[in-house]
Motif scaffolding. Sequence first.
Motif, PDB file in Angstrom:
ATOM      1  N   LEU A  73       0.829  -1.201   0.000  1.00  0.00           N
ATOM      2  CA  LEU A  73       0.000   0.000   0.000  1.00  0.00           C
ATOM      3  C   LEU A  73       0.864   1.252   0.000  1.00  0.00           C
ATOM      4  CD1 LEU A  73      -2.934   1.221   0.452  1.00  0.00           C
ATOM      5  CD2 LEU A  73      -2.275   1.313   2.852  1.00  0.00           C
ATOM      6  N   SER A  74       0.506   2.204  -0.837  1.00  0.00           N
ATOM      7  CA  SER A  74       1.102   3.542  -0.834  1.00  0.00           C
ATOM      8  C   SER A  74      -0.045   4.531  -0.735  1.00  0.00           C
ATOM      9  CB  SER A  74       1.877   3.813  -2.121  1.00  0.00           C
ATOM     10  OG  SER A  74       2.948   2.921  -2.252  1.00  0.00           O
ATOM     11  N   SER A  75       0.123   5.566   0.092  1.00  0.00           N
ATOM     12  CA  SER A  75      -0.968   6.517   0.261  1.00  0.00           C
ATOM     13  C   SER A  75      -0.459   7.922   0.521  1.00  0.00           C
ATOM     14  CB  SER A  75      -1.870   6.083   1.426  1.00  0.00           C
ATOM     15  OG  SER A  75      -2.950   6.972   1.559  1.00  0.00           O
ATOM     16  N   GLN A  76      -1.164   8.875  -0.048  1.00  0.00           N
ATOM     17  CA  GLN A  76      -0.930  10.296   0.179  1.00  0.00           C
ATOM     18  C   GLN A  76      -2.230  10.882   0.721  1.00  0.00           C
ATOM     19  OE1 GLN A  76       1.884  12.201  -0.595  1.00  0.00           O
ATOM     20  NE2 GLN A  76       2.931  10.306  -1.100  1.00  0.00           N
ATOM     21  N   ILE A  77      -2.114  11.646   1.775  1.00  0.00           N
ATOM     22  CA  ILE A  77      -3.264  12.346   2.345  1.00  0.00           C
ATOM     23  C   ILE A  77      -2.995  13.831   2.183  1.00  0.00           C
ATOM     24  CG2 ILE A  77      -4.654  12.755   4.420  1.00  0.00           C
ATOM     25  CD1 ILE A  77      -3.571   9.996   5.426  1.00  0.00           C
ATOM     26  N   TRP A  78      -3.974  14.551   1.682  1.00  0.00           N
ATOM     27  CA  TRP A  78      -3.840  15.982   1.461  1.00  0.00           C
ATOM     28  C   TRP A  78      -4.855  16.712   2.334  1.00  0.00           C
ATOM     29  CZ3 TRP A  78      -0.162  17.825  -1.935  1.00  0.00           C
ATOM     30  CH2 TRP A  78       0.450  16.863  -2.744  1.00  0.00           C
ATOM     31  N   ALA A  79      -4.375  17.600   3.176  1.00  0.00           N
ATOM     32  CA  ALA A  79      -5.233  18.419   4.036  1.00  0.00           C
ATOM     33  C   ALA A  79      -5.020  19.878   3.654  1.00  0.00           C
ATOM     34  CB  ALA A  79      -4.884  18.202   5.503  1.00  0.00           C
ATOM     35  N   GLU A  80      -6.110  20.587   3.419  1.00  0.00           N
ATOM     36  CA  GLU A  80      -5.965  21.994   3.030  1.00  0.00           C
ATOM     37  C   GLU A  80      -5.493  22.868   4.183  1.00  0.00           C
ATOM     38  OE1 GLU A  80      -9.118  23.764   0.777  1.00  0.00           O
ATOM     39  OE2 GLU A  80      -9.279  22.024  -0.550  1.00  0.00           O
ATOM     40  N   ASP A  97      -3.258  23.669   7.500  1.00  0.00           N
ATOM     41  CA  ASP A  97      -1.954  23.284   8.038  1.00  0.00           C
ATOM     42  C   ASP A  97      -2.094  22.533   9.366  1.00  0.00           C
ATOM     43  OD1 ASP A  97       0.971  23.314   8.025  1.00  0.00           O
ATOM     44  OD2 ASP A  97       0.763  24.701   9.730  1.00  0.00           O
ATOM     45  N   GLY A  98      -2.963  22.988  10.248  1.00  0.00           N
ATOM     46  CA  GLY A  98      -3.158  22.320  11.538  1.00  0.00           C
ATOM     47  C   GLY A  98      -3.642  20.891  11.382  1.00  0.00           C
ATOM     48  N   THR A  99      -4.514  20.658  10.402  1.00  0.00           N
ATOM     49  CA  THR A  99      -5.014  19.310  10.135  1.00  0.00           C
ATOM     50  C   THR A  99      -3.894  18.423   9.593  1.00  0.00           C
ATOM     51  OG1 THR A  99      -7.224  20.189   9.692  1.00  0.00           O
ATOM     52  CG2 THR A  99      -6.740  17.981   8.850  1.00  0.00           C
ATOM     53  N   ALA A 100      -3.077  18.974   8.701  1.00  0.00           N
ATOM     54  CA  ALA A 100      -1.949  18.209   8.153  1.00  0.00           C
ATOM     55  C   ALA A 100      -0.986  17.808   9.266  1.00  0.00           C
ATOM     56  CB  ALA A 100      -1.236  19.024   7.077  1.00  0.00           C
ATOM     57  N   GLN A 101      -0.718  18.708  10.198  1.00  0.00           N
ATOM     58  CA  GLN A 101       0.172  18.386  11.318  1.00  0.00           C
ATOM     59  C   GLN A 101      -0.427  17.301  12.201  1.00  0.00           C
ATOM     60  OE1 GLN A 101       1.356  21.915  13.457  1.00  0.00           O
ATOM     61  NE2 GLN A 101       1.862  23.003  11.570  1.00  0.00           N
ATOM     62  N   LEU A 102      -1.710  17.378  12.458  1.00  0.00           N
ATOM     63  CA  LEU A 102      -2.402  16.368  13.266  1.00  0.00           C
ATOM     64  C   LEU A 102      -2.326  14.986  12.604  1.00  0.00           C
ATOM     65  CD1 LEU A 102      -4.312  15.715  15.682  1.00  0.00           C
ATOM     66  CD2 LEU A 102      -6.205  16.303  14.165  1.00  0.00           C
ATOM     67  N   ILE A 103      -2.558  14.940  11.312  1.00  0.00           N
ATOM     68  CA  ILE A 103      -2.505  13.662  10.590  1.00  0.00           C
ATOM     69  C   ILE A 103      -1.084  13.112  10.585  1.00  0.00           C
ATOM     70  CG2 ILE A 103      -2.785  12.576   8.322  1.00  0.00           C
ATOM     71  CD1 ILE A 103      -5.162  14.547   7.902  1.00  0.00           C
ATOM     72  N   ARG A 104      -0.084  13.964  10.336  1.00  0.00           N
ATOM     73  CA  ARG A 104       1.312  13.518  10.345  1.00  0.00           C
ATOM     74  C   ARG A 104       1.686  12.889  11.685  1.00  0.00           C
ATOM     75  NH1 ARG A 104       2.732  18.767   8.381  1.00  0.00           N
ATOM     76  NH2 ARG A 104       2.305  18.743   6.159  1.00  0.00           N
ATOM     77  N   ALA A 105       1.165  13.444  12.762  1.00  0.00           N
ATOM     78  CA  ALA A 105       1.470  12.922  14.100  1.00  0.00           C
ATOM     79  C   ALA A 105       0.894  11.515  14.296  1.00  0.00           C
ATOM     80  CB  ALA A 105       0.932  13.869  15.169  1.00  0.00           C
ATOM     81  N   GLU A 106      -0.125  11.136  13.530  1.00  0.00           N
ATOM     82  CA  GLU A 106      -0.778   9.836  13.677  1.00  0.00           C
ATOM     83  C   GLU A 106      -0.390   8.821  12.604  1.00  0.00           C
ATOM     84  OE1 GLU A 106      -2.635   8.869  16.237  1.00  0.00           O
ATOM     85  OE2 GLU A 106      -2.312  10.821  17.166  1.00  0.00           O
TER      86      GLU A 106
END
Length: 131
Positions: A71-78, A80-89
């Motif tokens: 599996l390869s996956s990219q998640i895009w969050a518009e 910045d705070g959401t992107a940081q939260l997702i990166r932490a998980e």
Amino acid sequence: PDGTQLTTWQLELPMRDQRDIVPLQIKLQREQDAKREQTEKPETLWRVELAFDMAPLGPLQVQAQLLQGSLSSQIWAERDGTAQLIRAELDHLRQRLTAAGLTVAELACRQGTPPQGPRTAIDQRFVDETA
């Protein structure tokens, strides 16, 4: 022209977000290499794209590919705070996917929107719930 078979399904599902109903847009593709020898099992590449907008996270888009259990996956969050939260998980998500029997090749989150390139974007609703 190269013998590859591409099957695409697109749908939109209503999803409850507290008191609101928000659309979950899904695009699923199956790409099968028909050029392989008949004695070999053809390789199937699965692509999934999800798009949704939930408060307070904001607009999110997920692009994932599955090939031979990898599996390869990219998640895009518009936002910045959401992107940081997702990166932490992401490490926790990687562990869960591995425990489910998948090999995780790439798992990343970026701030912004994904480049569309020549692929079809899911950019409008099929049903207007306010009609």
